[in-house]
Design an enzyme around this catalytic site. Structure first.
Site, PDB file in Angstrom:
ATOM      1  N   GLU A   2       0.828  -1.209   0.000  1.00 38.36           N
ATOM      2  CA  GLU A   2       0.000   0.000   0.000  1.00 38.36           C
ATOM      3  C   GLU A   2       0.866   1.263   0.000  1.00 38.36           C
ATOM      4  O   GLU A   2       0.604   2.218   0.743  1.00 38.36           O
ATOM      5  CB  GLU A   2      -0.953   0.005   1.199  1.00 38.36           C
ATOM      6  CG  GLU A   2      -2.016  -1.074   1.122  1.00 38.36           C
ATOM      7  CD  GLU A   2      -3.045  -0.966   2.237  1.00 38.36           C
ATOM      8  OE1 GLU A   2      -4.224  -1.218   1.967  1.00 38.36           O
ATOM      9  OE2 GLU A   2      -2.670  -0.645   3.378  1.00 38.36           O
ATOM     10  N   GLU A  52      -6.873  -7.155  -0.809  1.00 38.56           N
ATOM     11  CA  GLU A  52      -7.390  -7.128   0.555  1.00 38.56           C
ATOM     12  C   GLU A  52      -8.878  -6.804   0.518  1.00 38.56           C
ATOM     13  O   GLU A  52      -9.259  -5.654   0.294  1.00 38.56           O
ATOM     14  CB  GLU A  52      -6.660  -6.085   1.412  1.00 38.56           C
ATOM     15  CG  GLU A  52      -5.217  -6.408   1.724  1.00 38.56           C
ATOM     16  CD  GLU A  52      -4.594  -5.421   2.705  1.00 38.56           C
ATOM     17  OE1 GLU A  52      -5.360  -4.683   3.369  1.00 38.56           O
ATOM     18  OE2 GLU A  52      -3.359  -5.388   2.796  1.00 38.56           O
TER      19      GLU A  52
END
Length: 583
Positions: free
Chosen positions: A158, A234
């Site tokens: 991320e 995710e």
């Protein structure tokens, strides 16, 4: 050997199209004896892949010393998954977030005062490269190109939520390839323009992370990657908890609706989390939005498999949906592991902290109250002691920038508590002969996400009486990784109001089973069972029990130690056959 690759908008495994149906299981949050149980339940739910992060700080707790045994045995975990017929996706750090201490970064990095984290900083990259030199060769034999189960690995994590240094990401990518990683590489980011612009690389698969509105997220991904397969790396089907906040839950039907949306879109996906596990020891992280918020010990995450490995309604709904899209016959779901209520245990021995400081730690002298990291300490507690001259009337004591929670004593008497999120000052009358000031500071977990990531612990600035900084400090570091030096005495009184270790014995006859230690009546502290650090408890909740896996127990006598900071109503704990998380 196996071949996993991209062809247009599809994943291909050994020449045949495949949809990746993955679930996140973190080996480092589960005792190794239970890895197979959790992986079998993943497979029985209809998943074909397990995904895991790799926490750098667990594997290199001090610089140059590496750990890959016990709960840190990454190789064994991956091999176990492969033996069960599961593919494996590895996200190997250096940064993982994961609500884990310092986002997986080792706290010893903070010993380098000018270091810049998560960017093309030469000092930082030197440390990453030294870690990769040890970690990646362990994974190379496990790659599908070498006959192993690993089909893909992530670059950073991320990153677009933090920075936009493409030279840094390229360094990581090239370093992985140079060390023999020849499987599919990918990035993962939120489905936002700035995140996808900052966190992706040309010719590297981009994936997105979200909890709902799947079609919107995939549409944004396709703006940046029009030809690649759709992949949610995710899918946030639950959420984590902070101390002093309500327990998070997500309705199972809501999870089912978003899952079906992704399945109908033809996407691949990874449940984050499928099974959360536990932040044993001091491994919990913290967030910083408007203020510092530490994460609790349980990482249940309201996921399809609970903290203790039980299935639930969410599991059943997910399994039913996945079966609709599968041609494979379902396999039986392994039964829940046994639970047992062992009843109450009286903690009959006491060891006051301040009477045992010299047995737990060698004191050091410093001009100022240095933060933990400068003293080679990365977890636990730290005690600062100095003498204040007198007389002084109504002097204002200020602890400047405490991280994270300070308990103040003058001449052995409790004065008050100052917390990072609620700092306090204290008015003190100091007698003519002066007084001893002691400050016990707890590191409650380093920040794991966002711009406040560089998070030193202890007293990071100084201590003042009015505007006068106080100098000449004696400091005891208390990582509490070895309690063998404690001297216990029989307790013939109620629990003390001072920080104290309490010890008792849990006697077990018959087979050991999972259990849950209830801390009702105690205030705040930590628990060890047979020397294993279960984690933190706090009456402020939402967590009210600590999970005790059966492999930590033995037939006969089991030592239980509580380190209680403030005192309890009575020196008794209770072992239940069910957890209490929230009201």
């Amino acid at each position: 050997m196996g071949k996993f690759e991209l062809q247009g908008n599809r994943f291909i495994w050994n020449g045949q199209p495949i949809r990746i149906l993955a679930g996140a299981i973190h080996y480092f949050r589960i005792v190794p004896e239970y890895w197979q149980d959790r992986l079998l339940k993943l497979k029985a739910c209809g998943f074909n892949t397990v995904e895991t992060y790799v926490p750098w700080n667990m594997h290199e707790p001090t610089e140059g010393r590496f750990e890959f045994g016990g709960m840190a045995d990454l190789v064994r975990f991956v091999e176990t998954a492969g033996e069960l017929g599961l593919h494996v996706i590895v996200r190997p750090s250096p940064y993982i977030c994961a609500e884990w201490e310092f986002g997986g970064l080792p706290a010893w990095l903070l010993n380098y005062p000018d270091i810049r984290l998560r960017c093309n900083d030469s000092v930082y990259l030197e440390k990453v490269d030294a870690y990769y030199d040890v970690l990646l060769p362990k994974l190379v034999p496990l790659l599908c190109t070498n006959g192993g189960p690993i089909i893909a690995m992530q670059i950073e994590n991320e990153y677009g939520s933090y920075g936009n240094d493409k030279a840094y990401l390229t360094h990581l990518k090239e370093g992985m390839i140079r060390r023999g990683i020849d499987v599919l590489l990918f990035t993962s980011d939120g489905p936002e323009d700035d995140m996808l612009q900052g966190g992706t690389l040309p010719d590297v698969l981009a994936t997105v992370n979200f909890g709902s509105r799947a079609n919107e997220a995939f549409a944004k991904l396709q703006e940046y990657q029009p030809d690649g397969p759709l992949m949610c790396m995710e899918f946030w089907n639950g959420w984590f908890d902070h101390w002093m906040k309500p327990h998070h839950t997500r309705d199972a039907e809501s999870v089912a609706e978003t899952l079906r949306e992704m399945m109908d879109a033809g996407a691949s996906l990874n449940f984050y989390m499928f099974h959360g596990g536990t932040n044993f020891g001091f491994w919990n992280g913290a967030n910083y939005g408007d203020r510092y918020e530490p994460t609790i010990t349980s990482y249940d995450y309201d996921s399809p498999l609970s903290e203790c490995g039980d299935t639930n309604e969410k599991y059943d709904k997910v399994r039913a949906i996945l079966s609709e899209y599968s041609n494979e016959p379902p396999i039986p779901v392994p039964p829940s592991l046994p639970k047992r209520a062992y009843g109450t245990v009286e903690l009959t021995e006491q060891a006051p902290l301040f009477g045992n400081l010299e047995r737990l730690s060698r004191p050091v002298q410093r001009v100022t109250p240095e933060p933990m990291e400068r003293l080679g300490q990365y977890e636990g507690f730290i005690v600062y002691r100095t003498r204040i001259s007198g007389p002084r009337t109504q002097g204002k004591l200020t602890i400047q920038d405490v991280r994270d929670r300070a308990i103040v004593y003058v001449d052995g008497s409790f004065v008050g508590v100052s917390e990072r999120w609620d700092p306090q000052t204290f008015m003190l009358d100091i007698p003519e002969e002066g007084a001893v000031l002691e400050i016990l500071v707890e590191n409650m977990g380093r920040i794991n996400y966002g711009p406040q990531l560089k998070d030193h612990k202890g007293i990071t600035e100084g201590v003042r009486m009015n505007n006068q900084f106080q100098y000449d400090w004696t400091i005891h570091t208390l990582p509490l990784n070895d309690l063998s030096g404690l001297t216990f005495a029989d307790a013939n009184q109620q629990p003390l109001a001072m920080p104290t270790f309490y010890r008792g014995t849990l006697e077990i006859t018959g087979e050991c089973a999972d259990t849950f230690l209830k801390t009702e009546g105690w205030t705040k502290g930590n628990v060890w069972i047979n020397g294993f650090h279960l984690g933190r408890y706090w009456e402020r909740g939402p967590q009210q029990t600590l999970y005790v896996p059966a492999p930590l127990l033995k037939q006969g006598d089991n030592e239980v130690v509580l380190f209680e900071l403030h005192g309890a109503k009575r020196p008794i704990i209770e072992f239940l056959d069910r957890p209490i998380l929230g009201d």
